[in-house]
Motif scaffolding. Structure first.
Motif, PDB file in Angstrom:
ATOM      1  N   ASN A 136      37.700  33.564  22.490  1.00 15.51           N
ATOM      2  CA  ASN A 136      38.989  34.059  22.982  1.00 15.51           C
ATOM      3  C   ASN A 136      39.062  33.818  24.486  1.00 15.51           C
ATOM      4  OD1 ASN A 136      40.116  35.717  20.555  1.00 15.51           O
ATOM      5  ND2 ASN A 136      37.990  36.388  20.752  1.00 15.51           N
ATOM      6  N   PHE A 137      40.274  33.761  25.014  1.00 14.01           N
ATOM      7  CA  PHE A 137      40.444  33.519  26.440  1.00 14.01           C
ATOM      8  C   PHE A 137      39.804  34.625  27.284  1.00 14.01           C
ATOM      9  CE2 PHE A 137      43.159  33.683  30.356  1.00 14.01           C
ATOM     10  CZ  PHE A 137      42.659  32.520  30.930  1.00 14.01           C
ATOM     11  N   ARG A 138      39.700  35.832  26.737  1.00  7.68           N
ATOM     12  CA  ARG A 138      39.067  36.911  27.501  1.00  7.68           C
ATOM     13  C   ARG A 138      37.602  36.613  27.813  1.00  7.68           C
ATOM     14  NH1 ARG A 138      39.988  39.306  22.393  1.00  7.68           N
ATOM     15  NH2 ARG A 138      38.097  39.659  21.167  1.00  7.68           N
TER      16      ARG A 138
ATOM     17  N   ILE B 292      42.845  40.893  42.827  1.00 10.60           N
ATOM     18  CA  ILE B 292      41.945  39.755  42.598  1.00 10.60           C
ATOM     19  C   ILE B 292      42.703  38.591  41.960  1.00 10.60           C
ATOM     20  CG2 ILE B 292      39.886  38.972  41.368  1.00 10.60           C
ATOM     21  CD1 ILE B 292      38.808  41.807  41.568  1.00 10.60           C
ATOM     22  N   ILE B 293      43.433  38.887  40.858  1.00  9.71           N
ATOM     23  CA  ILE B 293      44.150  37.844  40.122  1.00  9.71           C
ATOM     24  C   ILE B 293      45.608  38.258  39.969  1.00  9.71           C
ATOM     25  CG2 ILE B 293      44.309  36.540  37.969  1.00  9.71           C
ATOM     26  CD1 ILE B 293      41.763  35.988  39.562  1.00  9.71           C
ATOM     27  N   ASP B 294      46.497  37.501  40.571  1.00 11.22           N
ATOM     28  CA  ASP B 294      47.929  37.741  40.423  1.00 11.22           C
ATOM     29  C   ASP B 294      48.644  36.388  40.429  1.00 11.22           C
ATOM     30  OD1 ASP B 294      50.554  38.469  40.410  1.00 11.22           O
ATOM     31  OD2 ASP B 294      50.420  39.863  42.101  1.00 11.22           O
TER      32      ASP B 294
ATOM     33  N   LEU C 246      41.467  40.382  33.130  1.00 15.44           N
ATOM     34  CA  LEU C 246      41.599  40.294  34.592  1.00 15.44           C
ATOM     35  C   LEU C 246      42.859  41.045  35.007  1.00 15.44           C
ATOM     36  CD1 LEU C 246      40.800  36.482  34.883  1.00 15.44           C
ATOM     37  CD2 LEU C 246      39.224  38.384  35.305  1.00 15.44           C
ATOM     38  N   ARG C 247      42.746  42.340  35.182  1.00 15.81           N
ATOM     39  CA  ARG C 247      43.934  43.176  35.386  1.00 15.81           C
ATOM     40  C   ARG C 247      44.093  43.675  36.817  1.00 15.81           C
ATOM     41  NH1 ARG C 247      43.515  46.954  29.948  1.00 15.81           N
ATOM     42  NH2 ARG C 247      43.203  45.251  28.465  1.00 15.81           N
TER      43      ARG C 247
END
Length: 325
Positions: free
Chosen positions: A156-158, A105-107, A100-101
């Motif tokens: 994995n968390f990904r 969207i995700i910070d 999630l880069r």
């Protein structure tokens, strides 16, 4: 009083020229005699380091003196010996790999779930309108998890983002997320909010902090940690062991890596099966020609492995996969 400490921490804070920072930070840690594993990314720091009490104190002071990391919270464990063998500090795309880069969207620096301190989490977790969500991987929650927690089948968390649709059934509930130290919850809770979950919370400081401040009540089993200790006790109120031996099904809290480096499976195994299978997950791995020497711990350090010789008799080398990673 223990001579050594192990520090677990993370901080989301923008780092300019993070790759160079990682190289410089590695040399600083080595100058203090620390061992451990630190990930540096443009978005911040994620580390576990271990060393003498004095060295750890110097390290924490130096981190806090940098205004970018002044708010960093350290989880401190007193240990009898350093929890790592070497010191690594590496630059990566994320400080916890989620895929999630997109900061639009995700910070986590802008929006996450509401942080609950351990006693607030303890007070809320058993309410009828609450779902406790474990955002960790299979091998972690198989060793220990909160009573009645929802767990996800992820390696994995990904893989977490791919499970959002499975969680849609809980959108009318309050979601209490948790992980080892809190770092995964920062992105997991942010993603849940982005996907329309309205009431999302996270356990501040994670399982480790919950054990220290709330006695670990209703955390069943042990907590997996990413160092030589492998697993630590959390619950001093009502502890139980929930993990089972991969081979015989006997209750055991011991987690190892398969002695066959080409398998390197991460699994729980009782001592009896460990010695019978020589630290392997199966008889097939036990007979593998590259099988590592099992000493009862199931923990293996990187060692060079010669794979061929050139005309001058010089070998080319590879390294065994590092276990427990």
């Amino acid at each position: 009083m223990a001579k050594y400490q192990t520090l677990l921490y993370y901080c989301y804070s923008t780092i300019a020229n993070a790759e160079q920072f990682a190289a410089d930070h590695l040399q600083f840690c080595k100058s203090l005699g620390l061992t451990g594993r630190i990930i540096v990314a443009d978005e911040g720091l994620n580390g576990t380091v271990s060393g003498t009490t004095e060295a750890c104190g110097t390290y924490m002071n130096a981190v806090h003196a940098d205004e970018r990391f002044a708010s960093t919270e350290f989880k401190i464990d007193e240990v009898d010996e350093p929890s790592f063998i070497k010191m690594h500090c590496r630059y990566k795309a994320e400080i916890v790999h989620s895929g999630l880069r997109d900061p639009h969207i995700i910070d986590p620096k802008k929006q996450t779930g509401v942080h609950l301190d351990p006693n607030e989490f303890l007070e809320m977790k058993d309410r009828d309108d609450v779902v406790i969500l474990d955002v960790r991987s299979n091998y972690e929650h198989s060793l220990g998890k909160f009573k009645n927690a929802v767990t996800l089948d992820i390696d994995n968390f990904r893989d977490f983002p791919s499970k959002i649709n499975e969680l849609a059934q809980y959108k009318g509930k309050k979601i209490l997320t948790y992980c080892t130290g809190g770092i995964k919850c920062e992105k997991a809770s942010a993603l849940l909010l982005h996907e329309g979950f309205e009431e999302v919370y996270q356990l501040h400081g994670g399982i480790i902090n919950y054990g220290k401040e709330a006695g670990g009540k209703d955390f069943e089993g042990k907590c997996y940690v990413f160092d030589n200790r492998v697993a630590v006790d959390v619950n001093t109120v009502n502890p139980v062991v929930i993990s089972k031996c991969h081979n015989c099904g006997k209750t055991t809290a011991k987690m190892i890596n398969c002695a066959n480096p080409e398998c390197n499976e991460h699994f729980t195994q009782c001592d009896e099966c460990g010695w019978e299978l020589d630290g392997c997950c199966s008889n097939e791995c036990k007979s593998h020609p590259r099988k590592r020497l099992y000493d009862g711990t199931g923990y293996y350090v990187k060692v060079p492995q010669q794979i061929n010789l050139n005309k001058e008799g010089r070998g080319a080398f590879i390294k065994d996969l590092r276990p427990l990673a």
